[in-house]
Design a protein around this motif. Structure first.
Motif: not given
Ligand code: FES
Ligand SMILES: [Fe+2]
Lengths: 161, 416
Positions: A50, A55-58, B185-189, B325, B340
């Protein structure tokens, strides 16, 4: 040649703070972990994927010592996860002045987990990016960010990294 | 375990543990499910804004790349060169108007056509391909693709119905609800869960565990079985939706449901509960919506968090849970910050979701110790006919999954 740190920082005390973060987690003194931060301190775990994508998702985002305490309580009383011992190996510590009277720290980590049957596996590697501030009680984290290369997380992250 | 295998219960209230640990079952899934007449999730439309943009995905364990074509369409190909099979695209994401294989530099366009073969006519008049070699016959292996509300799916089958019909009219309104406005899109896990992939499908179709394993969920009112809740399925029973809204809940019901169980703690207080102070994204009071689309996609809302979870098998006893996410393109900074903050609920480290990883691990290692004839008991909500439920004390959506799965695998079912 070591970077000069702003007054009143003492290099030994800053290194001791970094070490204590690992040791309190590895020695089962997690209750003391939130005390390494200032009250409105921030602790984050970010995936390198990320970060590189912007991309900001923590993965983890605690923005107060209260949230850190809540996690500690939940780990002790509420959450269901595999009990493990951890060991942090920290290397390549670099301290520098951030220009605002605080210290910036960078270091690498490798965290091993050991099961109750004594089997050890490498759990995660990555790097810390810290902002450390001076308090009457000595240096404390204003912010600690753990960026994990091991973002293909081995099942789950329960404990702080 | 071949076609002569007989499933032990006609109403799917029994699931033989061997389906989680038998290599023959796993190999059969690769053929019958992931190459069969089913749609597998690939990616989101917004991940491919420009011509040549590509992302890597998986259909079962087959790596495929999905690309925006020059005409603005989407195409998906098995990520393997038409020459001698080398992996063609080597990054997970990127942009390229053509793809050149590293090994002998064969080059393919965005329609998968072979457009370049170095030294095709030989070198210094010798060697090269014979005159009969026809580049047009050696394109990449292409999947059929289709999309619904910005979700792209792929299949190797020519027989499966168009995607909207495949998902069906009972389920599509829940997708419409979430994708009623553009997303970002805010991110990937990514999580490597040490369990068979089907155990995760069971997990997310199971409202029974949600109020019992997850203290956090229960105590902080994101999910309780005493809330207004529904489980419903498509006609085939293979897709499902679990939906809860915080309406109609009485404290006396909560106390009764949790009498003698320490998973609801009225006295549990957070030192900092600010991550709950986020304005709802919808005014329907839905706190939890977990959708599954057969075989291996989950789309969900947990409080203010929204995510696509792609269950990617990695061998028999491991899968990658790949989370996308997202938030909404038109939301303000406060709303995004709220998402977040609430990432602490979900993902590999989330208060709720981390426990589902642990549940997968526990069930895999537990069932590995059982004999081949042993079965799980899937009877919450009763036996017999499979149908929708207006309660969360039910496991009926698991039975729906197994019904569709057994049909896909082509197995017989024991008579009642
Ligand atoms: S294997 Fe791709 S060009 Fe030869
Ligand atoms: Fe769960």
């Amino acid at each position: 040649m070591l970077n000069p740190l702003p007054t009143p920082f003492d290099r030994e005390a800053v290194l001791a703070l970094l070490a204590e973060h690992s040791l309190c987690l590895d020695e089962g003194r997690i209750d003391q972990w939130p005390d390494l931060f200032v009250d409105d301190g921030i602790y984050r775990v970010l995936s390198r994927e990320n970060v590189e994508l912007g991309l900001p998702a923590p993965l983890v985002y605690y923005y107060s010592r209260g949230m850190m305490r809540d996690r500690v309580t939940a780990l002790r009383d509420a959450l269901t996860f595999e009990p493990v011992y951890t060991r942090h190996m920290i290397s390549d510590i670099r301290l520098s002045a951030d220009g605002a009277g605080q210290v910036e720290a960078r270091s690498n980590f490798a965290i091993y987990q050991t099961t109750e049957e004594g089997v050890t596996r490498l759990f995660a590697v990555g790097g810390y990016r810290d902002v450390i501030t001076a308090t009457p009680d000595g240096p404390r984290f204003r912010e600690r960010c753990a960026i994990v290369d091991t973002f293909g997380v081995q099942n789950l992250i329960a404990l702080p990294l | 375990m071949n076609s002569s295998f007989e499933w032990p219960s006609a109403d799917f209230t029994r699931v033989p543990y061997r389906v989680f640990r038998d290599e023959k079952v796993h190999a059969r899934e690769a053929e019958r499910l992931f190459k069969g007449p089913f749609w597998s999730y690939l990616c989101l439309d917004i991940e491919l804004p420009a011509a040549g943009d590509y992302v890597m995905s998986y259909v079962g364990e087959t790596q495929v790349f999905v690309t925006r074509t020059e005409e603005g369409g989407v195409a998906a190909f098995v990520n393997s060169c038409a020459h001698r099979g080398a992996q063609l695209v080597r990054n997970l994401r990127g942009n390229s108007l053509s793809h050149t294989c590293a090994y002998h530099q064969w080059c393919f366009d965005l329609e998968g056509r072979l457009i370049g073969v170095p030294q095709q006519r030989g070198v210094k008049g010798k060697g090269g391909m014979g005159p009969e070699f026809d580049r047009d016959r050696h394109g990449l292996k292409r999947l059929r693709v289709d999309s619904y509300k910005g979700l792209w799916f792929g299949t190797f089958s020519d027989d499966v119905a168009p995607l909207a019909d495949y998902i069906g009219p009972r389920i599509t309104p829940e997708i419409d609800r979430i994708f009623d406005r553009p997303i970002k899109i805010l991110g990937y896990y990514r999580q490597r869960i040490p369990a068979n992939w089907k155990l995760y499908l069971e997990n997310v179709k199971d409202p029974y565990h949600a109020g019992l394993l997850h203290l956090f969920h229960v105590t902080f009112g994101i999910y309780r079985p005493t809330m207004s809740g529904r489980v419903f399925m498509d006609e085939t029973n293979g897709h499902s939706v679990l939906r809860t809204a915080d309406i109609g809940e009485r404290q006396s019901d909560v106390n009764e449901a949790y009498s003698g169980i320490d998973k609801y703690r009225a006295d549990y207080r957070l030192a900092d509960a600010s991550m709950f102070d986020v304005a709802p994204d919808y005014d329907d009071r839905v706190t939890n919506m977990i959708m599954t689309i057969f075989p291996n996609l989950m789309l969900g809302q947990v409080a203010n968090t929204f995510q696509v979870r792609h269950v990617r098998p990695k061998g028999l006893k491991e899968f990658e849970l790949y989370w996308t996410y997202f938030g909404f393109a038109d939301e303000d900074e406060t709303a995004t910050e709220g998402k977040l903050r609430q990432s602490n609920f979900v993902g590999p480290a989330g208060y709720i979701s981390l426990e589902d990883g642990e549940a997968g691990r526990l069930v895999q290692i537990g069932t590995d110790r059982r004999s081949d004839e042993d079965c799980s008991i899937v009877e919450m909500g009763g036996r017999g006919e499979i149908g929708d439920a207006d309660t969360l004390a039910t496991e009926v959506a698991l039975r729906g999954f197994w019904k569709r799965y057994v049909g896909a695998m082509g197995w017989d079912v024991a008579p009642c």
